[in-house]
Design a protein around this motif. Structure first.
Motif, PDB file in Angstrom:
ATOM      1  N   GLN A   1      -5.757  -3.468  -2.305  1.00  0.00           N
ATOM      2  CA  GLN A   1      -4.508  -4.176  -2.560  1.00  0.00           C
ATOM      3  C   GLN A   1      -4.133  -4.992  -1.331  1.00  0.00           C
ATOM      4  N   LYS A   2      -3.543  -6.135  -1.581  1.00  0.00           N
ATOM      5  CA  LYS A   2      -3.002  -6.941  -0.493  1.00  0.00           C
ATOM      6  C   LYS A   2      -1.520  -6.603  -0.347  1.00  0.00           C
ATOM      7  N   GLY A   3      -1.037  -6.652   0.894  1.00  0.00           N
ATOM      8  CA  GLY A   3       0.365  -6.358   1.146  1.00  0.00           C
ATOM      9  C   GLY A   3       0.542  -5.405   2.309  1.00  0.00           C
ATOM     10  N   THR A   4       1.733  -4.855   2.436  1.00  0.00           N
ATOM     11  CA  THR A   4       2.073  -3.969   3.550  1.00  0.00           C
ATOM     12  C   THR A   4       1.681  -2.536   3.229  1.00  0.00           C
ATOM     13  N   HIS A   5       0.863  -1.968   4.098  1.00  0.00           N
ATOM     14  CA  HIS A   5       0.433  -0.575   3.995  1.00  0.00           C
ATOM     15  C   HIS A   5       1.141   0.223   5.089  1.00  0.00           C
ATOM     16  N   ILE A   6       1.323   1.510   4.848  1.00  0.00           N
ATOM     17  CA  ILE A   6       1.953   2.390   5.833  1.00  0.00           C
ATOM     18  C   ILE A   6       1.059   3.610   6.028  1.00  0.00           C
ATOM     19  N   LEU A   7       0.723   3.878   7.283  1.00  0.00           N
ATOM     20  CA  LEU A   7       0.003   5.096   7.647  1.00  0.00           C
ATOM     21  C   LEU A   7       1.003   6.058   8.279  1.00  0.00           C
ATOM     22  N   VAL A   8       0.991   7.307   7.832  1.00  0.00           N
ATOM     23  CA  VAL A   8       1.885   8.324   8.382  1.00  0.00           C
ATOM     24  C   VAL A   8       1.057   9.219   9.298  1.00  0.00           C
TER      25      VAL A   8
END
Length: 153
Positions: free
Chosen positions: A122-129
């Motif tokens: 997917q394109k867009g903003t990813h978040i790693l925790v």
């Protein structure tokens, strides 16, 4: 006599003010160039990965403590490919890992270890925790480095 002093003082003030204006006008025409190192920094519990280094890799330093037991690493992905990420604690080893990845459509996957290799579909903003494992003892508190490399398919 008083009029003479007032006239001299007003001429003196006017001439001083005129020199200052000329000086500031000359300085205003010179461009001001500021070189600021672009780096990704942790603000609160979030690291926004906005800048890549010379090797085209997102890199930042983070910190886990008792107040911020999780750090959220946000990055924007413009291409489909594979994400290779790793955490390097300053202490060498520790109870720290990628707990979760949150995709732009708000689905998630995890937990992972200190290294992460996952396809980005997917394109867009990813978040790693990033945080410690609740299943292990001795949560990690301290500094660490995180690196993200996205390779195109």
């Amino acid at each position: 006599m008083k009029n003479w002093y007032i006239l001299l003082i007003s001429i003196f003030c006017f001439s001083c003010q005129q020199k200052e204006n000329n000086k500031t006008a000359a300085d205003a025409t010179k461009p001001v160039v500021q070189k600021e190192k672009q780096e990704n920094k942790q603000i609160g519990d979030t690291i926004a990965m906005n800048f890549k280094n010379e090797e085209n890799v997102f890199s930042a330093e983070g910190h886990l403590d008792s107040l911020n037991s999780k750090v959220y690493v946000q990055f924007k992905n413009e291409v489909l490919g594979e994400l290779n990420a790793q955490i390097v604690p300053d202490a060498g080893k520790g109870n720290i890992r990628f707990n979760q990845i949150i995709f732009p459509d708000k689905t998630s996957d995890g937990p992972f270890g200190m290294d992460l290799k996952i396809p980005l579909q997917q394109k867009g903003t990813h978040i790693l925790v990033i945080g410690h494992s609740l299943m292990a003892e001795n949560p990690y508190y301290g500094n660490f480095k995180v690196q993200l490399n996205i390779r195109k398919e």
